[in-house]
Design an enzyme around this catalytic site. Structure first.
Site, mmCIF file in Angstrom:
data_model
loop_
_atom_site.group_PDB
_atom_site.id
_atom_site.type_symbol
_atom_site.label_atom_id
_atom_site.label_comp_id
_atom_site.label_asym_id
_atom_site.label_seq_id
_atom_site.Cartn_x
_atom_site.Cartn_y
_atom_site.Cartn_z
ATOM 1 N N SER A 216 54.684 27.869 14.793
ATOM 2 C CA SER A 216 54.872 28.368 16.158
ATOM 3 C C SER A 216 54.153 27.468 17.153
ATOM 4 O O SER A 216 53.816 26.321 16.828
ATOM 5 C CB SER A 216 54.378 29.817 16.261
ATOM 6 O OG SER A 216 54.792 30.393 17.469
ATOM 7 N N ASN A 217 53.924 27.939 18.354
ATOM 8 C CA ASN A 217 53.259 27.150 19.382
ATOM 9 C C ASN A 217 52.339 28.042 20.200
ATOM 10 O O ASN A 217 52.257 29.241 19.948
ATOM 11 C CB ASN A 217 54.303 26.452 20.267
ATOM 12 C CG ASN A 217 55.227 27.469 20.923
ATOM 13 O OD1 ASN A 217 54.811 28.254 21.755
ATOM 14 N ND2 ASN A 217 56.491 27.459 20.519
ATOM 15 N N ARG A 218 51.652 27.462 21.171
ATOM 16 C CA ARG A 218 50.584 28.203 21.870
ATOM 17 C C ARG A 218 51.069 29.073 23.024
ATOM 18 O O ARG A 218 50.265 29.638 23.752
ATOM 19 C CB ARG A 218 49.526 27.214 22.377
ATOM 20 C CG ARG A 218 48.719 26.579 21.248
ATOM 21 C CD ARG A 218 47.712 25.585 21.798
ATOM 22 N NE ARG A 218 46.860 26.179 22.806
ATOM 23 C CZ ARG A 218 46.315 25.528 23.836
ATOM 24 N NH1 ARG A 218 46.539 24.241 23.972
ATOM 25 N NH2 ARG A 218 45.550 26.155 24.697
ATOM 26 N N SER A 219 52.369 29.197 23.210
ATOM 27 C CA SER A 219 52.854 30.015 24.327
ATOM 28 C C SER A 219 52.466 31.480 24.157
ATOM 29 O O SER A 219 52.632 32.059 23.093
ATOM 30 C CB SER A 219 54.377 29.896 24.410
ATOM 31 O OG SER A 219 54.877 30.871 25.283
ATOM 32 N N ALA A 282 59.057 29.131 25.013
ATOM 33 C CA ALA A 282 58.772 27.875 24.318
ATOM 34 C C ALA A 282 59.484 27.955 22.968
ATOM 35 O O ALA A 282 59.001 28.593 22.037
ATOM 36 C CB ALA A 282 57.270 27.705 24.148
#
Ligand code: CTP
Length: 408
Positions: A216-219, A282
């Site tokens: 995943s990502n930091r959004s 994101a």
């Protein structure tokens, strides 16, 4: 926190005698901080729980309690002065509303300042019932609620949980953020985007590796949720397609999704007939080529994960829009750590956007997970507007204003 929609709004907060009055104090405080002018009207029973001075201290305005006094009513008995107050109000909110107050309102009784004010007011009315064990389910209360609903009042559903008696059931007054959300929704109803359907995506997608792991990502979803709230404030119907797990703005139709693929399917379905899509999510560009059915075991010292491209949602929307004409407006985001404007204008063109909001994610104070952001907005006419560090709420309001302009 200032809320543009509430700035300068006249709100009468009617408080009746429930143990939940302590929550009304917090609400009066938050409404005042948001910029509203809050006139509190208390019933006699409410004053058994809390002193008027408490509300006066948080609202900074006189509190009205007695029908016959002339003290706070400029020389007039306050039951007469209150006709003026009711006429000037943008909103009458009764929170908490006891079973007794509901009964009075439903039948047009006017034997205290609150019931008189409610009878005289022509502004929107929001009622937040709060009562203990069994009283809410009583057929008399239900019939009164039905009458009030039929008369156009907006009712806030009481919540389930522990009641003051120790019983567990329905009847709790919701917490301030929920009450504020209902107030915003009602005040926004006739806003500039009323009748328009907006689809907003938010959060970082999660791409499964095995039953317990994902990429995943930091959004955090905060910017997308702020846009959804701004759209609700402007009166839009909002579909919020979200991969984030934060409180949903009151009034938004939440479509929870997990992966890029599920977000793609939800977006293509919900943009049909919509005025605008705002793609703040994101979305993962790659996902694991295969998802292991069992939890992956460690073996070697290093591990290479084969990844494959996900489909680009905005490109798929572009193709669908060429055929169907919907969404009428498309807004994209670009998260950039270098060459912001150059990269962003490339995306504006290739993805067929009307507006692109470019995020500089190189600083700690803007972009992922924080409450502030700094963006540059680019449009198809070559327009370029930089917005210096501000709240995500303010950026949400800016984007919604631009969408309103593009639709008009
Ligand atoms: N986006 C999308 N589908 C994807 C990836 C991104 O619709 N599979 C959308 C995002 O929601 C955003 C815009 O495309 O509105 C730009 O996202 P960004 O990550 O900045 O750009 P990418 O197109 O992924 O390009 P790159 O990562 O190479 O910069």
């Amino acid at each position: 926190m200032e809320i543009a929609l509430l700035r300068g709004k006249r709100i009468i907060l009617g408080v009746s005698g429930s143990i939940a009055v302590y929550k009304a104090v917090d609400l009066a405080s938050k409404l005042t901080q948001a910029g509203a002018l809050v006139d509190v009207v208390m019933t006699e029973a409410a004053q058994r729980f809390i002193r008027p001075l408490t509300f006066q201290a948080v609202s900074g305005r006189p509190v009205y309690t007695d029908m016959w006094t002339t003290e706070t009513a400029g020389g007039l008995p306050s039951h007469i002065a209150h006709i003026g107050l009711a006429e000037e109000a943008d909103l009458l909110l009764i929170a908490p509303a006891t079973a007794n107050t509901l009964a009075k309102l439903a039948h047009g009784l006017a034997d205290d300042l609150l019931s008189i004010t409610a009878l005289a007011a022509s502004c929107p009315l929001i009622i937040a019932p709060a009562m203990d064990g069994g009283m809410l389910d009583n057929p008399a209360t239900q019939a009164n609620l039905e009458v009030l609903r039929g008369g156009g009042a907006h009712l806030i559903e009481p919540e389930q949980g522990r009641l003051a008696s120790g019983l567990v059931g329905s009847g709790r007054l919701p917490e301030t953020p929920t009450l504020l959300g209902h107030i915003r929704r009602v005040l926004g109803l006739d806003g500039p985007l009323s009748g328009q359907k907006l689809v907003v995506t938010a959060g970082g997608t999660r791409e499964a590796l095995d039953p317990v792991r994902y990429l995943s990502n930091r959004s955090s979803g905060k910017q997308g949720y702020a846009i959804a709230q701004a759209a609700l404030d402007a009166g839009a119907e909002v579909v919020l397609i979200s991969a984030a797990d934060i409180p949903t703005p009151v009034g938004a139709n939440l479509i929870p999704v997990v992966s890029a693929e599920s977000m793609l399917a939800a977006v293509l379905e919900h943009v049909a007939g919509s005025s605008a899509l705002i793609m703040a999510a994101a979305v993962a560009d790659y996902r694991p080529r295969s998802v292991s059915e069992q939890k992956m075991k460690k073996s070697d010292d290093s591990l290479a994960l084969p990844l494959e491209r996900t489909r680009d949602i905005l490109m798929a929307v572009k193709a669908q829009r060429e055929k169907s004409g919907y969404p009428m407006i498309v807004v994209g985001f670009a998260a950039e750590s270098e060459n912001l404007v150059e990269n962003a204008s490339g995306k504006l063109r290739s993805k067929g956007l009307d507006l692109l909001v470019a995020n500089d994610i190189s600083g700690d104070d803007a972009g992922f997970a924080v409450d502030t952001n700094r963006v540059v907005a680019l449009d198809m006419d070559g327009g370029l507007q930089a917005i210096d560090l501000t709240s995500k709420a303010a950026i949400g309001a800016y984007i919604i204003e631009r969408v309103g302009g593009l639709l008009a």
